[in-house]
Scaffold this motif. Structure first.
Motif, PDB file in Angstrom:
ATOM      1  N   GLY A 147       0.812  -1.214   0.000  1.00 18.35           N
ATOM      2  CA  GLY A 147       0.000   0.000   0.000  1.00 18.35           C
ATOM      3  C   GLY A 147       0.844   1.262   0.000  1.00 18.35           C
ATOM      4  N   ARG A 148       1.904   1.242   0.790  1.00 16.40           N
ATOM      5  CA  ARG A 148       2.780   2.407   0.874  1.00 16.40           C
ATOM      6  C   ARG A 148       3.548   2.621  -0.431  1.00 16.40           C
ATOM      7  NH1 ARG A 148       5.382   4.229   6.169  1.00 16.40           N
ATOM      8  NH2 ARG A 148       3.187   4.018   6.570  1.00 16.40           N
ATOM      9  N   VAL A 149       3.927   1.538  -1.099  1.00 19.37           N
ATOM     10  CA  VAL A 149       4.639   1.664  -2.380  1.00 19.37           C
ATOM     11  C   VAL A 149       3.764   2.392  -3.394  1.00 19.37           C
ATOM     12  CG1 VAL A 149       5.531   0.347  -4.351  1.00 19.37           C
ATOM     13  CG2 VAL A 149       6.146  -0.329  -2.036  1.00 19.37           C
ATOM     14  N   TYR A 150       2.489   2.022  -3.439  1.00 19.79           N
ATOM     15  CA  TYR A 150       1.577   2.680  -4.375  1.00 19.79           C
ATOM     16  C   TYR A 150       1.285   4.124  -3.964  1.00 19.79           C
ATOM     17  CZ  TYR A 150       0.724  -1.234  -7.423  1.00 19.79           C
ATOM     18  OH  TYR A 150       0.876  -2.232  -8.354  1.00 19.79           O
ATOM     19  N   LYS A 151       1.121   4.368  -2.663  1.00 23.72           N
ATOM     20  CA  LYS A 151       0.865   5.741  -2.199  1.00 23.72           C
ATOM     21  C   LYS A 151       2.035   6.655  -2.527  1.00 23.72           C
ATOM     22  CE  LYS A 151      -2.294   4.630   1.564  1.00 23.72           C
ATOM     23  NZ  LYS A 151      -2.468   4.495   3.008  1.00 23.72           N
ATOM     24  N   THR A 152       3.251   6.195  -2.256  1.00 24.85           N
ATOM     25  CA  THR A 152       4.420   7.028  -2.559  1.00 24.85           C
ATOM     26  C   THR A 152       4.596   7.198  -4.066  1.00 24.85           C
ATOM     27  OG1 THR A 152       5.904   5.112  -2.429  1.00 24.85           O
ATOM     28  CG2 THR A 152       5.631   6.449  -0.428  1.00 24.85           C
ATOM     29  N   GLY A 153       4.210   6.181  -4.839  1.00 20.02           N
ATOM     30  CA  GLY A 153       4.284   6.305  -6.298  1.00 20.02           C
ATOM     31  C   GLY A 153       3.355   7.381  -6.811  1.00 20.02           C
ATOM     32  N   TYR A 154       2.107   7.351  -6.346  1.00 20.60           N
ATOM     33  CA  TYR A 154       1.153   8.393  -6.749  1.00 20.60           C
ATOM     34  C   TYR A 154       1.583   9.768  -6.236  1.00 20.60           C
ATOM     35  CZ  TYR A 154      -2.087   4.867  -8.475  1.00 20.60           C
ATOM     36  OH  TYR A 154      -2.673   3.850  -9.176  1.00 20.60           O
ATOM     37  N   PHE A 155       2.163   9.807  -5.040  1.00 21.19           N
ATOM     38  CA  PHE A 155       2.650  11.070  -4.492  1.00 21.19           C
ATOM     39  C   PHE A 155       3.761  11.642  -5.373  1.00 21.19           C
ATOM     40  CE2 PHE A 155       5.658  13.379  -1.748  1.00 21.19           C
ATOM     41  CZ  PHE A 155       4.829  14.408  -1.323  1.00 21.19           C
ATOM     42  N   VAL A 156       4.695  10.793  -5.816  1.00 19.39           N
ATOM     43  CA  VAL A 156       5.793  11.250  -6.679  1.00 19.39           C
ATOM     44  C   VAL A 156       5.237  11.817  -7.978  1.00 19.39           C
ATOM     45  CG1 VAL A 156       7.694  10.408  -8.126  1.00 19.39           C
ATOM     46  CG2 VAL A 156       7.598   9.779  -5.723  1.00 19.39           C
ATOM     47  N   VAL A 157       4.284  11.103  -8.590  1.00 22.30           N
ATOM     48  CA  VAL A 157       3.719  11.561  -9.864  1.00 22.30           C
ATOM     49  C   VAL A 157       3.012  12.898  -9.694  1.00 22.30           C
ATOM     50  CG1 VAL A 157       1.978  11.032 -11.619  1.00 22.30           C
ATOM     51  CG2 VAL A 157       3.530   9.250 -10.835  1.00 22.30           C
ATOM     52  N   SER A 158       2.216  13.039  -8.645  1.00 20.92           N
ATOM     53  CA  SER A 158       1.484  14.297  -8.453  1.00 20.92           C
ATOM     54  C   SER A 158       2.413  15.447  -8.082  1.00 20.92           C
ATOM     55  CB  SER A 158       0.386  14.128  -7.406  1.00 20.92           C
ATOM     56  OG  SER A 158       0.935  13.721  -6.176  1.00 20.92           O
ATOM     57  N   LEU A 159       3.427  15.178  -7.267  1.00 21.28           N
ATOM     58  CA  LEU A 159       4.360  16.235  -6.892  1.00 21.28           C
ATOM     59  C   LEU A 159       5.178  16.707  -8.092  1.00 21.28           C
ATOM     60  CD1 LEU A 159       5.411  17.936  -4.551  1.00 21.28           C
ATOM     61  CD2 LEU A 159       7.091  16.154  -4.095  1.00 21.28           C
ATOM     62  N   VAL A 160       5.609  15.783  -8.932  1.00 24.09           N
ATOM     63  CA  VAL A 160       6.352  16.164 -10.143  1.00 24.09           C
ATOM     64  C   VAL A 160       5.466  16.991 -11.062  1.00 24.09           C
ATOM     65  CG1 VAL A 160       7.408  15.237 -12.248  1.00 24.09           C
ATOM     66  CG2 VAL A 160       7.975  14.241 -10.049  1.00 24.09           C
ATOM     67  N   ALA A 161       4.201  16.601 -11.203  1.00 26.68           N
ATOM     68  CA  ALA A 161       3.275  17.374 -12.046  1.00 26.68           C
ATOM     69  C   ALA A 161       3.112  18.792 -11.506  1.00 26.68           C
ATOM     70  CB  ALA A 161       1.930  16.667 -12.130  1.00 26.68           C
ATOM     71  N   CYS A 162       2.976  18.929 -10.183  1.00 21.13           N
ATOM     72  CA  CYS A 162       2.819  20.264  -9.582  1.00 21.13           C
ATOM     73  C   CYS A 162       4.074  21.109  -9.766  1.00 21.13           C
ATOM     74  CB  CYS A 162       2.500  20.139  -8.097  1.00 21.13           C
ATOM     75  SG  CYS A 162       0.857  19.507  -7.763  1.00 21.13           S
ATOM     76  N   VAL A 163       5.224  20.522  -9.512  1.00 23.49           N
ATOM     77  CA  VAL A 163       6.475  21.282  -9.614  1.00 23.49           C
ATOM     78  C   VAL A 163       6.738  21.707 -11.046  1.00 23.49           C
ATOM     79  CG1 VAL A 163       8.982  21.098  -9.385  1.00 23.49           C
ATOM     80  CG2 VAL A 163       7.511  20.266  -7.556  1.00 23.49           C
ATOM     81  N   CYS A 164       6.561  20.776 -11.989  1.00 23.04           N
ATOM     82  CA  CYS A 164       6.812  21.120 -13.390  1.00 23.04           C
ATOM     83  C   CYS A 164       5.828  22.164 -13.898  1.00 23.04           C
ATOM     84  CB  CYS A 164       6.757  19.867 -14.263  1.00 23.04           C
ATOM     85  SG  CYS A 164       8.207  18.822 -14.083  1.00 23.04           S
ATOM     86  N   THR A 165       4.566  22.056 -13.509  1.00 17.93           N
ATOM     87  CA  THR A 165       3.581  23.041 -13.930  1.00 17.93           C
ATOM     88  C   THR A 165       3.908  24.415 -13.343  1.00 17.93           C
ATOM     89  OG1 THR A 165       1.917  21.321 -14.047  1.00 17.93           O
ATOM     90  CG2 THR A 165       1.118  23.579 -13.985  1.00 17.93           C
ATOM     91  N   GLY A 166       4.323  24.438 -12.087  1.00 12.42           N
ATOM     92  CA  GLY A 166       4.725  25.709 -11.478  1.00 12.42           C
ATOM     93  C   GLY A 166       5.944  26.308 -12.151  1.00 12.42           C
ATOM     94  N   PHE A 167       6.883  25.465 -12.537  1.00 12.12           N
ATOM     95  CA  PHE A 167       8.090  25.967 -13.225  1.00 12.12           C
ATOM     96  C   PHE A 167       7.737  26.514 -14.592  1.00 12.12           C
ATOM     97  CE2 PHE A 167      11.365  24.959 -16.383  1.00 12.12           C
ATOM     98  CZ  PHE A 167      12.351  25.847 -15.973  1.00 12.12           C
ATOM     99  N   VAL A 168       6.932  25.778 -15.346  1.00  7.75           N
ATOM    100  CA  VAL A 168       6.643  26.160 -16.721  1.00  7.75           C
ATOM    101  C   VAL A 168       5.817  27.444 -16.765  1.00  7.75           C
ATOM    102  CG1 VAL A 168       5.350  25.472 -18.781  1.00  7.75           C
ATOM    103  CG2 VAL A 168       6.866  23.850 -17.657  1.00  7.75           C
ATOM    104  N   PHE A 169       4.851  27.567 -15.868  1.00  9.83           N
ATOM    105  CA  PHE A 169       3.983  28.737 -15.918  1.00  9.83           C
ATOM    106  C   PHE A 169       4.384  29.825 -14.924  1.00  9.83           C
ATOM    107  CE2 PHE A 169       1.339  25.357 -17.724  1.00  9.83           C
ATOM    108  CZ  PHE A 169       1.102  25.919 -18.953  1.00  9.83           C
ATOM    109  N   GLY A 170       5.511  29.623 -14.257  1.00 13.61           N
ATOM    110  CA  GLY A 170       6.052  30.664 -13.387  1.00 13.61           C
ATOM    111  C   GLY A 170       5.262  30.921 -12.130  1.00 13.61           C
ATOM    112  N   CYS A 171       4.615  29.907 -11.574  1.00 12.85           N
ATOM    113  CA  CYS A 171       3.826  30.086 -10.339  1.00 12.85           C
ATOM    114  C   CYS A 171       4.694  29.946  -9.118  1.00 12.85           C
ATOM    115  CB  CYS A 171       2.705  29.067 -10.283  1.00 12.85           C
ATOM    116  SG  CYS A 171       1.561  29.225 -11.671  1.00 12.85           S
TER     117      CYS A 171
END
Length: 170
Positions: free
Chosen positions: A146-170
């Motif tokens: 369960g933790r492996v999947y939770k951390t996997g989804y967390f990594v994907v969502s955090l990368v999406a947030c960081v990259c979106t913030g970088f690209v759009f300057g947020c």
């Protein structure tokens, strides 16, 4: 000198010829037995109707294997990319700001710039964040399914947030 070389060669040949039977006795079995074993293996697989590539047909695609593949791919891409860019910038004449001004003068459309920013941001961000996850695994933490999947989804969502913030300057 030439006479000594000739003498050594002839002595070596005689030793090899005398001990040739020793070499032959210790040799591996002939390739025909390996061939027959391989033939039997494939005929058994055909008889049992096993697929040739089980990773393509039997196993369901899982989050963990996908994230592992992406982690390796981003590591290789960064290693090749950073090396290539470094060597290229080192070999080019002029200074770095000159090339930045040249790229600005190309008037590249916004969608291409956004895609390029994602292309630069994603490998670094993903490899860094997922690398922390791998370090936790090295310390024997977070192996529960369960933790492996939770951390996997967390990594994907955090990368999406960081990259979106970088690209759009947020």
């Amino acid at each position: 000198m030439a006479m000594a070389q000739t003498l050594l060669r002839s002595l070596g040949r005689q030793c090899l010829l005398r001990n040739q039977s020793v070499f032959l006795q210790k040799s591996l079995p002939s390739s025909s037995s390996a061939y027959t074993e391989m033939k039997e293996f494939w005929s058994k697989n055909r008889r049992l109707e096993r697929p040739l590539s089980p990773h393509l047909s039997i196993y369901a695609k899982e989050l963990t294997s996908g994230l592992s593949l992406i982690h390796r791919a981003t590591g290789i891409a960064m290693a090749v990319g950073v090396t290539t860019i470094s060597i290229t910038l080192f070999a080019l004449p002029g200074e770095f700001p000159t090339y930045i001004d040249f790229v600005k003068s190309l008037a590249v459309p916004a969608p291409i710039i956004i895609a390029a920013k994602y292309g630069l941001c994603f490998p670094v961000t993903y490899h860094y964040i997922n690398g922390i996850r791998h370090l936790c695994w090295d310390w024997a933490m977070g192996f529960e399914l369960g933790r492996v999947y939770k951390t996997g989804y967390f990594v994907v969502s955090l990368v999406a947030c960081v990259c979106t913030g970088f690209v759009f300057g947020c």
